[in-house]
Write a protein that holds these residues in place. Sequence first.
Motif, PDB file in Angstrom:
ATOM      1  N   THR A 152       0.836  -1.200   0.000  1.00 11.73           N
ATOM      2  CA  THR A 152       0.000   0.000   0.000  1.00 11.73           C
ATOM      3  C   THR A 152       0.870   1.249   0.000  1.00 11.73           C
ATOM      4  O   THR A 152       1.881   1.321   0.708  1.00 11.73           O
ATOM      5  N   GLY A 155      -9.085  -7.526 -12.449  1.00 18.70           N
ATOM      6  CA  GLY A 155      -8.655  -6.302 -11.791  1.00 18.70           C
ATOM      7  C   GLY A 155      -8.273  -5.191 -12.752  1.00 18.70           C
ATOM      8  O   GLY A 155      -7.738  -5.446 -13.840  1.00 18.70           O
ATOM      9  N   TRP A 164       3.448   0.622 -13.025  1.00 15.20           N
ATOM     10  CA  TRP A 164       2.819  -0.657 -12.718  1.00 15.20           C
ATOM     11  C   TRP A 164       2.807  -0.968 -11.219  1.00 15.20           C
ATOM     12  O   TRP A 164       1.788  -1.360 -10.648  1.00 15.20           O
ATOM     13  N   TYR A 190      -0.584   7.234  -5.358  1.00 13.87           N
ATOM     14  CA  TYR A 190      -1.602   6.704  -6.267  1.00 13.87           C
ATOM     15  C   TYR A 190      -2.098   7.793  -7.221  1.00 13.87           C
ATOM     16  O   TYR A 190      -2.305   7.541  -8.413  1.00 13.87           O
ATOM     17  N   GLN A 222      -9.407   2.823 -11.576  1.00 17.72           N
ATOM     18  CA  GLN A 222      -8.284   3.182 -10.705  1.00 17.72           C
ATOM     19  C   GLN A 222      -8.485   4.578 -10.112  1.00 17.72           C
ATOM     20  O   GLN A 222      -8.169   4.830  -8.943  1.00 17.72           O
ATOM     21  N   ARG A 277      -5.956  -3.003 -12.423  1.00 17.54           N
ATOM     22  CA  ARG A 277      -4.511  -2.819 -12.546  1.00 17.54           C
ATOM     23  C   ARG A 277      -3.954  -3.593 -13.733  1.00 17.54           C
ATOM     24  O   ARG A 277      -3.231  -3.040 -14.568  1.00 17.54           O
ATOM     25  N   LYS A 278      -4.294  -4.868 -13.815  1.00 13.88           N
ATOM     26  CA  LYS A 278      -3.783  -5.705 -14.906  1.00 13.88           C
ATOM     27  C   LYS A 278      -4.371  -5.279 -16.250  1.00 13.88           C
ATOM     28  O   LYS A 278      -3.664  -5.246 -17.266  1.00 13.88           O
ATOM     29  N   HIS A 328      -3.330   0.621  -7.784  1.00 10.28           N
ATOM     30  CA  HIS A 328      -4.146  -0.133  -6.828  1.00 10.28           C
ATOM     31  C   HIS A 328      -4.196  -1.595  -7.262  1.00 10.28           C
ATOM     32  O   HIS A 328      -4.604  -1.904  -8.387  1.00 10.28           O
ATOM     33  N   ASP A 329      -3.804  -2.498  -6.398  1.00  4.50           N
ATOM     34  CA  ASP A 329      -3.783  -3.926  -6.734  1.00  4.50           C
ATOM     35  C   ASP A 329      -5.110  -4.546  -6.321  1.00  4.50           C
ATOM     36  O   ASP A 329      -5.231  -5.162  -5.266  1.00  4.50           O
ATOM     37  N   ASP A 330      -6.141  -4.364  -7.166  1.00  5.05           N
ATOM     38  CA  ASP A 330      -7.476  -4.853  -6.817  1.00  5.05           C
ATOM     39  C   ASP A 330      -7.693  -6.326  -7.135  1.00  5.05           C
ATOM     40  O   ASP A 330      -8.561  -6.968  -6.564  1.00  5.05           O
ATOM     41  N   ASN A 331      -6.944  -6.872  -8.090  1.00  6.76           N
ATOM     42  CA  ASN A 331      -7.045  -8.300  -8.431  1.00  6.76           C
ATOM     43  C   ASN A 331      -8.457  -8.756  -8.767  1.00  6.76           C
ATOM     44  O   ASN A 331      -8.803  -9.914  -8.617  1.00  6.76           O
TER      45      ASN A 331
END
Length: 376
Positions: A2, A70, A179, A8, A119, A72-73, A183-186
């Motif tokens: 985080t 997600g 990258w 962010y 995001q 992010r990806k 935010h790593d929401d997955n």
Amino acid sequence: MTYSPRTYRITVSTLFFMAGLCFSSWASRIATIQQSLGLNEAGLGAVLFALPVGLMLSLPLSGWAVSKIGSRKVLAASLTLYGLMLVCLGLANSVTLLIVCLIFFGMASNAVNISVNTQAVATENLYPKPIMASFHGLWSLAGFVGAGIGTFMIGNNVATLTHFLIIGGIVLVAVGICWAFLHDDNGKSERGPAFVKPDKFLITLGAIAFCSMIIEGAMFDWSTIYFKKIVGAEKGWIGAGYTAGMCAMASGRFVADWFSHKFGLKRTLQISGLLSLSGCMIAVIFPILIPAMLGFLLIGAGISSVVPMVYSAAGKSETMQPGPAIAAVSTISFTGFLIGPPMIGFIAEASNLKISFLFLAAMAVCVIVFTTRAKI
């Protein structure tokens, strides 16, 4: 891992700017590509239709992908594809290849739009006040930068492919750096399933954006024609309305967050509609250079905050995940962007261009009415 809200915000802002730079770079070389492929106006129009086709094809897919793997990806993959397809547009040496590349360019563009806004919603949730419009302001600012770079490249006889390789490379480097700080929401969310029927709240948001996007699309495609045929502007001034509108649109997005925080979302959207209405009426009633420029300035200010404010509200839906919710609203609103310009043409053909701009005024009234009746 985080990071701080500021980290962010800088990261998402950078990727908004890259998306705008990518699109404006393509737009700056359309005339060059038209000449190199020997396309007339009708042929170019047919080719350019491939871009919205790609956008529409990817709308449902983008929302689904964001919800499953997600934002992010999806953002990293789609922005990478966006940069690569820009290079492919520079490589396209036939109309067929150009059409294929434009379809994929449009698909990547929409996937970037849905994921980067998702995001942005996650970033905005970390702040006590709205910041969504400022992200969209950077996209608009990138449009000016991209146009300036394109003008420089053309003026110095830099090949389109070389130009696009430089911009594509910058975009890929930016994705690589940013990258780790997204935010790593997955694809995980606690706010409902990926696919449900949009509720009345989202449909209303979509209707507000739909009406505003009709005005925006018409301003992009018909402003220079209006100044040439109705205002009777000299050759050097036929782009004055477009420039005034774009400047006001970009500037308005940097003050919209403050205004929304101070006066609320409903009041912001109501005033946006009122500004668009006033601008359309001034341009119609006073088709003279300076008043018409003022009218288009007001139109640009009016449409500046609608889409970012609507996306922000959609991302906070209680019935759908942010990605699919934004995709649902985007689908409705983008339809307005597509049908607006041809509708203006049809109305102008049946009557005249001034009457068609009264139709835009009616769309501005609808923005006010829908916003007033909405529970936002």
